[in-house]
Scaffold this active site. Structure first.
Site, PDB file in Angstrom:
ATOM      1  N   CYS A  78      45.265  41.079  37.753  1.00 33.74           N
ATOM      2  CA  CYS A  78      44.577  42.304  38.183  1.00 33.74           C
ATOM      3  C   CYS A  78      45.075  42.760  39.564  1.00 33.74           C
ATOM      4  CB  CYS A  78      43.068  42.094  38.116  1.00 33.74           C
ATOM      5  SG  CYS A  78      42.187  43.640  37.958  1.00 33.74           S
ATOM      6  N   HIS A 171      41.570  39.376  33.339  1.00 34.69           N
ATOM      7  CA  HIS A 171      41.190  38.175  34.099  1.00 34.69           C
ATOM      8  C   HIS A 171      41.029  36.941  33.195  1.00 34.69           C
ATOM      9  CE1 HIS A 171      40.033  40.020  38.014  1.00 34.69           C
ATOM     10  NE2 HIS A 171      39.831  41.093  37.271  1.00 34.69           N
ATOM     11  N   GLU A 173      40.999  34.017  34.074  1.00 33.60           N
ATOM     12  CA  GLU A 173      40.216  32.999  34.808  1.00 33.60           C
ATOM     13  C   GLU A 173      38.705  33.219  34.638  1.00 33.60           C
ATOM     14  OE1 GLU A 173      41.534  35.617  36.072  1.00 33.60           O
ATOM     15  OE2 GLU A 173      40.298  36.381  37.712  1.00 33.60           O
TER      16      GLU A 173
HETATM   17  N1  GLN Z   1      40.690  47.845  41.172  1.00 29.18           N
HETATM   18  C1  GLN Z   1      41.135  46.742  41.961  1.00 29.18           C
HETATM   19  C2  GLN Z   1      42.299  47.132  42.863  1.00 29.18           C
HETATM   20  O1  GLN Z   1      42.698  48.218  42.887  1.00 29.18           O
HETATM   21  C3  GLN Z   1      41.534  45.577  41.091  1.00 29.18           C
HETATM   22  C4  GLN Z   1      40.332  45.032  40.391  1.00 29.18           C
HETATM   23  C5  GLN Z   1      40.411  43.585  40.063  1.00 29.18           C
HETATM   24  O2  GLN Z   1      41.226  42.821  40.592  1.00 29.18           O
HETATM   25  N2  GLN Z   1      39.472  43.163  39.234  1.00 29.18           N
HETATM   26  O3  GLN Z   1      42.789  46.306  43.568  1.00 29.18           O
END
Ligand code: GLN
Length: 188
Positions: A78, A171, A173
């Site tokens: 992410c 994710h 994890e």
């Molecule tokens: N929206 C977040 C960002 O721009 C990422 C979200 C996440 O890691 N769950 O960094």
């Protein structure tokens, strides 16, 4: 095997817990000198702007960049995927440029900021992988030797690998499915 998990902000504890379940030594990292002697590195989800800023404040940007360019296996989830990219289409943050992809942050509309999707990720097996998406990015463009490992039904790329660098927009994890982390260990 020793894996470092960048522990500046975000979901690093969850990655450490999964690695422990897989019987691997995992340590939270904050300082440049802790990055020596690692077999792999995880950059967790969280807020890419905060993690990016803290990486600069803690003097970690060139350290991580050179480790990645010299072949250290790195897995970004992410926000971690956003930071590993070579371009971010909707942000001024300068990413690490460790994978030749363009990503878009917060790519899902408000109603769908968070959702779960069963994903086909053949490199981890036939059984669908539970994708947990939280204000997730997507891969808009992938160049060169990048291999897209998972797509949403509309064809959008949400996981990829280039050499020893692995990313997911979701994710793993935050699930009980250990297969994605096991795949990273296989890469190592
Ligand atoms: N929206 C977040 C960002 O721009 C990422 C979200 C996440 O890691 N769950 O960094």
């Amino acid at each position: 095997m020793k894996i470092g998990v960048l522990a500046l902000q975000g979901a690093f504890i969850e990655h450490i817990a999964i690695l422990h379940q897989l019987g691997v030594e995992a340590i939270p990292l904050r300082l440049p000198q802790q990055f020596d002697g690692l077999d792999g590195l995880i950059i967790p989800g969280g807020e890419s702007t905060s993690i990016g800023k803290l990486m600069q404040d803690y003097d970690l940007v060139s350290k991580i960049e050179s480790l990645g360019k010299n072949g250290l296996p790195i897995f970004g989830t992410c926000a971690g995927m956003i930071l590993i990219a070579s371009h971010i289409s909707d942000s001024d943050i300068k990413p690490l440029g460790l994978m030749d992809i363009t990503v878009r942050r917060n790519a899902f509309g408000r109603q769908q900021e968070s959702f779960e999707a069963e994903l086909s990720v053949l490199v981890v097996g036939e059984k669908p992988f539970p994708g947990v998406f939280i204000r997730a990015p997507v891969i808009e463009e992938a160049n060169g030797k990048v291999e897209i490992l998972a797509k949403l039904n509309n064809g959008t790329g949400v996981a990829a690998r280039e050499g020893k660098i692995l990313v997911s927009a979701f994710h793993p994890e935050l699930t009980h499915d250990l297969r994605f982390h096991r795949y990273f260990l296989d890469i190592i």
